[in-house]
Design a protein around this motif. Sequence first.
Motif, PDB file in Angstrom:
ATOM      1  N   LYS A 128      23.585  85.471  39.002  1.00 35.62           N
ATOM      2  CA  LYS A 128      25.051  85.593  39.370  1.00 35.62           C
ATOM      3  C   LYS A 128      25.652  84.565  38.567  1.00 35.62           C
ATOM      4  O   LYS A 128      26.858  84.773  37.969  1.00 35.62           O
ATOM      5  CB  LYS A 128      25.314  85.223  40.934  1.00 35.62           C
ATOM      6  N   GLU A 129      25.098  83.291  38.206  1.00 37.40           N
ATOM      7  CA  GLU A 129      25.867  82.446  37.490  1.00 37.40           C
ATOM      8  C   GLU A 129      26.066  82.751  35.786  1.00 37.40           C
ATOM      9  O   GLU A 129      27.020  82.523  35.285  1.00 37.40           O
ATOM     10  CB  GLU A 129      24.993  81.001  37.399  1.00 37.40           C
ATOM     11  N   MET A 130      25.041  83.593  35.480  1.00 41.99           N
ATOM     12  CA  MET A 130      25.257  84.187  34.231  1.00 41.99           C
ATOM     13  C   MET A 130      26.234  85.158  34.194  1.00 41.99           C
ATOM     14  O   MET A 130      27.123  85.160  33.284  1.00 41.99           O
ATOM     15  CB  MET A 130      23.738  84.781  33.662  1.00 41.99           C
ATOM     16  N   LEU A 166      30.254  85.185  32.280  1.00 36.69           N
ATOM     17  CA  LEU A 166      30.965  86.123  31.545  1.00 36.69           C
ATOM     18  C   LEU A 166      32.145  86.680  32.001  1.00 36.69           C
ATOM     19  O   LEU A 166      33.261  86.627  31.242  1.00 36.69           O
ATOM     20  CB  LEU A 166      30.203  87.497  31.485  1.00 36.69           C
ATOM     21  N   VAL A 167      32.465  86.701  33.243  1.00 35.21           N
ATOM     22  CA  VAL A 167      33.766  86.869  33.851  1.00 35.21           C
ATOM     23  C   VAL A 167      34.929  85.887  33.552  1.00 35.21           C
ATOM     24  O   VAL A 167      35.874  86.211  33.262  1.00 35.21           O
ATOM     25  CB  VAL A 167      33.435  86.958  35.468  1.00 35.21           C
ATOM     26  N   ASN A 168      34.404  84.570  33.556  1.00 38.01           N
ATOM     27  CA  ASN A 168      35.166  83.382  33.405  1.00 38.01           C
ATOM     28  C   ASN A 168      35.514  83.377  32.055  1.00 38.01           C
ATOM     29  O   ASN A 168      36.721  83.050  31.649  1.00 38.01           O
ATOM     30  CB  ASN A 168      34.491  82.155  34.050  1.00 38.01           C
ATOM     31  N   ARG A 227      33.657  80.399  25.306  1.00 40.82           N
ATOM     32  CA  ARG A 227      33.746  81.222  24.341  1.00 40.82           C
ATOM     33  C   ARG A 227      33.542  82.528  24.956  1.00 40.82           C
ATOM     34  O   ARG A 227      32.502  82.761  25.798  1.00 40.82           O
ATOM     35  CB  ARG A 227      32.703  81.123  23.086  1.00 40.82           C
ATOM     36  N   PRO A 228      34.492  83.643  24.663  1.00 41.20           N
ATOM     37  CA  PRO A 228      34.219  85.096  25.490  1.00 41.20           C
ATOM     38  C   PRO A 228      33.131  85.464  24.952  1.00 41.20           C
ATOM     39  O   PRO A 228      32.547  85.629  23.974  1.00 41.20           O
ATOM     40  CB  PRO A 228      35.453  85.705  24.888  1.00 41.20           C
ATOM     41  N   ILE A 269      25.527  91.678  32.038  1.00 42.91           N
ATOM     42  CA  ILE A 269      26.676  92.324  31.090  1.00 42.91           C
ATOM     43  C   ILE A 269      27.979  92.593  31.931  1.00 42.91           C
ATOM     44  O   ILE A 269      27.846  93.038  33.119  1.00 42.91           O
ATOM     45  CB  ILE A 269      26.033  93.619  30.486  1.00 42.91           C
ATOM     46  N   TYR A 270      29.114  92.140  31.324  1.00 44.81           N
ATOM     47  CA  TYR A 270      30.365  92.236  32.031  1.00 44.81           C
ATOM     48  C   TYR A 270      31.320  92.588  30.953  1.00 44.81           C
ATOM     49  O   TYR A 270      31.487  91.673  29.971  1.00 44.81           O
ATOM     50  CB  TYR A 270      30.834  90.804  32.744  1.00 44.81           C
ATOM     51  N   MET A 271      31.830  93.826  31.112  1.00 45.55           N
ATOM     52  CA  MET A 271      33.025  94.026  30.192  1.00 45.55           C
ATOM     53  C   MET A 271      34.314  94.769  30.786  1.00 45.55           C
ATOM     54  O   MET A 271      33.955  95.613  31.725  1.00 45.55           O
ATOM     55  CB  MET A 271      32.285  95.218  29.224  1.00 45.55           C
ATOM     56  N   GLU A 272      35.224  94.255  30.496  1.00 51.68           N
ATOM     57  CA  GLU A 272      36.656  94.671  31.024  1.00 51.68           C
ATOM     58  C   GLU A 272      37.423  95.564  30.037  1.00 51.68           C
ATOM     59  O   GLU A 272      37.124  95.353  28.760  1.00 51.68           O
ATOM     60  CB  GLU A 272      37.514  93.541  31.402  1.00 51.68           C
ATOM     61  N   GLY A 273      38.400  96.502  30.500  1.00 48.46           N
ATOM     62  CA  GLY A 273      39.040  97.343  29.456  1.00 48.46           C
ATOM     63  C   GLY A 273      40.257  96.506  29.128  1.00 48.46           C
ATOM     64  O   GLY A 273      40.420  95.569  29.716  1.00 48.46           O
ATOM     65  N   ASP A 274      41.368  97.137  28.374  1.00 46.93           N
ATOM     66  CA  ASP A 274      42.515  96.549  27.834  1.00 46.93           C
ATOM     67  C   ASP A 274      43.296  96.282  28.978  1.00 46.93           C
ATOM     68  O   ASP A 274      44.067  95.192  29.171  1.00 46.93           O
ATOM     69  CB  ASP A 274      43.162  97.709  27.113  1.00 46.93           C
ATOM     70  N   GLU A 275      43.300  96.917  30.240  1.00 43.71           N
ATOM     71  CA  GLU A 275      44.066  96.563  31.556  1.00 43.71           C
ATOM     72  C   GLU A 275      43.367  95.785  32.581  1.00 43.71           C
ATOM     73  O   GLU A 275      43.873  95.532  33.485  1.00 43.71           O
ATOM     74  CB  GLU A 275      44.474  97.829  32.099  1.00 43.71           C
ATOM     75  N   GLY A 276      42.178  95.205  32.038  1.00 40.87           N
ATOM     76  CA  GLY A 276      41.593  94.175  32.812  1.00 40.87           C
ATOM     77  C   GLY A 276      40.683  94.766  33.886  1.00 40.87           C
ATOM     78  O   GLY A 276      40.014  94.203  34.587  1.00 40.87           O
ATOM     79  N   GLU A 277      40.572  96.290  33.737  1.00 36.67           N
ATOM     80  CA  GLU A 277      39.561  97.054  34.690  1.00 36.67           C
ATOM     81  C   GLU A 277      38.200  96.762  34.335  1.00 36.67           C
ATOM     82  O   GLU A 277      37.910  96.811  33.169  1.00 36.67           O
ATOM     83  CB  GLU A 277      40.087  98.551  34.822  1.00 36.67           C
ATOM     84  N   VAL A 278      37.505  96.854  35.121  1.00 36.87           N
ATOM     85  CA  VAL A 278      35.936  96.709  34.899  1.00 36.87           C
ATOM     86  C   VAL A 278      35.358  97.802  34.339  1.00 36.87           C
ATOM     87  O   VAL A 278      35.284  98.781  35.139  1.00 36.87           O
ATOM     88  CB  VAL A 278      35.339  95.899  36.440  1.00 36.87           C
ATOM     89  N   LEU A 279      34.897  97.888  33.179  1.00 38.88           N
ATOM     90  CA  LEU A 279      34.306  99.082  32.639  1.00 38.88           C
ATOM     91  C   LEU A 279      32.590  98.903  33.030  1.00 38.88           C
ATOM     92  O   LEU A 279      32.007  99.928  33.183  1.00 38.88           O
ATOM     93  CB  LEU A 279      34.409  98.970  30.919  1.00 38.88           C
TER      94      LEU A 279
END
Length: 183
Positions: free
Chosen positions: A34-36, A40-42, A55-56, A74-84
Amino acid sequence: MLTMKDIVRDPDPMLRTKVAEVEYIDEETVSELKEMREYLVNSQDPDTSEKYGLRPGVGLAAPQVGLNKRMLAIYMEGDEGEVLHDYMLINPKVKSHSVTETYLPGGEGCLSVDEEIPGLVHRYQRIRVTATDIHGESVEVKAKGMLAVVLQHELDHLDGIMFYDRIDDELPMEPKNGATPVE
């Protein structure tokens, strides 16, 4: 909270270690994973990343934070900040992959590698991975495009392989026959 000071840097031998399977999913393991993910979120939040000098990143494997455990986030967001994509995977295993390959046109980077290393890293275009989640449930991830690249990058970390190991020394910027760039 994990920060850049917690990220193991190349050439630390930990990054070349094939890490051990997680035998028992205990509270400590869940907390570490969860910390890992939280890093990524932060790191993708402009205010938080600036405040803490993060660093992102979109993926993080346990050896990158000094843990001898087969797990990744793995945590990836889209252009609008939505979680992909949002995954915390324990003991991931590749079940199948495409024959066709892909690559990021600008090459890959890594939180554990401070300098830019030019070159194309060829990855499978599609990949299917099975793993266990933090609740002990079996999960399957079918990935293509950018998610497939990130997943393979993190899986390599679990086996002590760095992205630059996969760059062709002779023709670093030359796409392999049939390989197409990630869209």
